[in-house]
Design a protein around this motif. Structure first.
Motif, PDB file in Angstrom:
ATOM      1  N   SER A  11       0.876  -1.164   0.000  1.00  0.00           N
ATOM      2  CA  SER A  11       0.000   0.000   0.000  1.00  0.00           C
ATOM      3  C   SER A  11       0.917   1.219   0.000  1.00  0.00           C
ATOM      4  O   SER A  11       2.135   1.076   0.184  1.00  0.00           O
ATOM      5  CB  SER A  11      -0.903   0.000   1.244  1.00  0.00           C
ATOM      6  OG  SER A  11      -0.150   0.259   2.407  1.00  0.00           O
ATOM      7  N   GLU A  13       1.449   3.242   2.246  1.00  0.00           N
ATOM      8  CA  GLU A  13       2.084   3.395   3.555  1.00  0.00           C
ATOM      9  C   GLU A  13       3.215   2.412   3.807  1.00  0.00           C
ATOM     10  O   GLU A  13       4.185   2.723   4.482  1.00  0.00           O
ATOM     11  CB  GLU A  13       1.052   3.227   4.690  1.00  0.00           C
ATOM     12  CG  GLU A  13      -0.034   4.270   4.718  1.00  0.00           C
ATOM     13  CD  GLU A  13      -1.212   3.894   3.829  1.00  0.00           C
ATOM     14  OE1 GLU A  13      -1.395   2.705   3.516  1.00  0.00           O
ATOM     15  OE2 GLU A  13      -1.945   4.803   3.423  1.00  0.00           O
ATOM     16  N   TYR A  62      -6.576  -9.337   5.133  1.00  0.00           N
ATOM     17  CA  TYR A  62      -6.352  -7.898   5.083  1.00  0.00           C
ATOM     18  C   TYR A  62      -7.609  -7.229   4.554  1.00  0.00           C
ATOM     19  O   TYR A  62      -8.216  -7.714   3.598  1.00  0.00           O
ATOM     20  CB  TYR A  62      -5.203  -7.547   4.117  1.00  0.00           C
ATOM     21  CG  TYR A  62      -3.914  -8.237   4.447  1.00  0.00           C
ATOM     22  CD1 TYR A  62      -2.964  -7.610   5.257  1.00  0.00           C
ATOM     23  CD2 TYR A  62      -3.638  -9.512   3.977  1.00  0.00           C
ATOM     24  CE1 TYR A  62      -1.771  -8.251   5.572  1.00  0.00           C
ATOM     25  CE2 TYR A  62      -2.448 -10.151   4.287  1.00  0.00           C
ATOM     26  CZ  TYR A  62      -1.522  -9.518   5.086  1.00  0.00           C
ATOM     27  OH  TYR A  62      -0.343 -10.155   5.399  1.00  0.00           O
ATOM     28  N   VAL A  64      -8.963  -4.382   2.357  1.00  0.00           N
ATOM     29  CA  VAL A  64      -8.467  -3.489   1.307  1.00  0.00           C
ATOM     30  C   VAL A  64      -9.605  -2.577   0.884  1.00  0.00           C
ATOM     31  O   VAL A  64     -10.776  -2.963   0.908  1.00  0.00           O
ATOM     32  CB  VAL A  64      -7.906  -4.261   0.090  1.00  0.00           C
ATOM     33  CG1 VAL A  64      -6.672  -5.059   0.479  1.00  0.00           C
ATOM     34  CG2 VAL A  64      -8.947  -5.167  -0.527  1.00  0.00           C
ATOM     35  N   GLY A  67      -7.786  -0.776  -5.327  1.00  0.00           N
ATOM     36  CA  GLY A  67      -6.458  -0.940  -5.880  1.00  0.00           C
ATOM     37  C   GLY A  67      -6.496  -1.879  -7.070  1.00  0.00           C
ATOM     38  O   GLY A  67      -7.523  -2.012  -7.747  1.00  0.00           O
ATOM     39  N   ALA A  80      -2.589  -1.961  -3.223  1.00  0.00           N
ATOM     40  CA  ALA A  80      -3.830  -1.536  -2.576  1.00  0.00           C
ATOM     41  C   ALA A  80      -3.827  -0.036  -2.318  1.00  0.00           C
ATOM     42  O   ALA A  80      -2.794   0.536  -1.958  1.00  0.00           O
ATOM     43  CB  ALA A  80      -4.018  -2.283  -1.258  1.00  0.00           C
ATOM     44  N   GLU A  81      -4.989   0.586  -2.516  1.00  0.00           N
ATOM     45  CA  GLU A  81      -5.130   1.997  -2.131  1.00  0.00           C
ATOM     46  C   GLU A  81      -4.871   2.139  -0.644  1.00  0.00           C
ATOM     47  O   GLU A  81      -4.185   3.038  -0.192  1.00  0.00           O
ATOM     48  CB  GLU A  81      -6.533   2.497  -2.468  1.00  0.00           C
ATOM     49  CG  GLU A  81      -6.796   2.627  -3.949  1.00  0.00           C
ATOM     50  CD  GLU A  81      -8.252   2.975  -4.248  1.00  0.00           C
ATOM     51  OE1 GLU A  81      -9.056   3.138  -3.298  1.00  0.00           O
ATOM     52  OE2 GLU A  81      -8.577   3.072  -5.432  1.00  0.00           O
ATOM     53  N   ARG A  82      -5.453   1.216   0.094  1.00  0.00           N
ATOM     54  CA  ARG A  82      -5.245   1.142   1.540  1.00  0.00           C
ATOM     55  C   ARG A  82      -5.461  -0.307   1.943  1.00  0.00           C
ATOM     56  O   ARG A  82      -6.377  -0.952   1.470  1.00  0.00           O
ATOM     57  CB  ARG A  82      -6.229   2.045   2.271  1.00  0.00           C
ATOM     58  CG  ARG A  82      -5.945   2.133   3.752  1.00  0.00           C
ATOM     59  CD  ARG A  82      -6.431   3.428   4.337  1.00  0.00           C
ATOM     60  NE  ARG A  82      -6.032   3.519   5.726  1.00  0.00           N
ATOM     61  CZ  ARG A  82      -6.676   4.225   6.621  1.00  0.00           C
ATOM     62  NH1 ARG A  82      -7.726   4.933   6.264  1.00  0.00           N
ATOM     63  NH2 ARG A  82      -6.258   4.274   7.868  1.00  0.00           N
ATOM     64  N   ALA A  83      -4.599  -0.818   2.798  1.00  0.00           N
ATOM     65  CA  ALA A  83      -4.709  -2.192   3.268  1.00  0.00           C
ATOM     66  C   ALA A  83      -4.339  -2.239   4.743  1.00  0.00           C
ATOM     67  O   ALA A  83      -3.379  -1.594   5.162  1.00  0.00           O
ATOM     68  CB  ALA A  83      -3.803  -3.113   2.466  1.00  0.00           C
TER      69      ALA A  83
END
Length: 130
Positions: A11, A13, A62, A64, A67, A80-83
């Motif tokens: 991701s 992050e 996870y 998600v 993504g 992933a955009e966010r995971a």
């Protein structure tokens, strides 16, 4: 481990996973799919949901929010955009994920898919007991 493939999940992050897996369950935008060794080359967008990877270390899940997944016969790479690992979820974070998804659905072109994604997140929240 017979029938394996390389799985990587990243991701913006951080890198969340890089393991040898036997299967990866993916919440694709056009429906859920399971990638295993020998899978036909595929690129799919993700909808909000739970991505699950099974490896010799056990199963890990996870959440998600979107993504892309690139699948080949020997690997699965997810951007992933966010995971978030399921074990890191709490009520505050889940509420934030739902709020973010709600904003995304407000501008979505495909309202049916957006509504399904929101329903998936709300159902995840309820199932997690938050």
């Amino acid at each position: 481990m017979a029938g394996t493939l390389q799985f990587d999940l990243v991701s913006p992050e951080r890198r969340l996973a890089s393991v040898v897996a036997s299967e990866v369950q993916i919440p694709g935008a056009d429906g859920d799919l399971t990638a295993m060794e020998g899978h036909a080359p595929t690129i799919t967008t993700l909808r909000p949901g739970v991505l699950k990877v099974v490896s010799t270390e056990g199963a890990k899940s996870y959440v998600v929010t979107g993504g892309f997944a690139e699948i080949s016969a020997t690997s699965v790479s997810v951007l992933a955009e966010r995971a978030v690992p399921v074990e890191e979820l709490n009520a505050t974070l889940m509420d934030q994920l739902i709020a973010d998804a709600s904003e995304a659905t407000a501008v979505a072109v495909d309202k049916d898919a957006a509504d399904k994604a929101m329903a998936d997140l709300v159902a995840m929240r309820a199932a997690a007991g938050f």
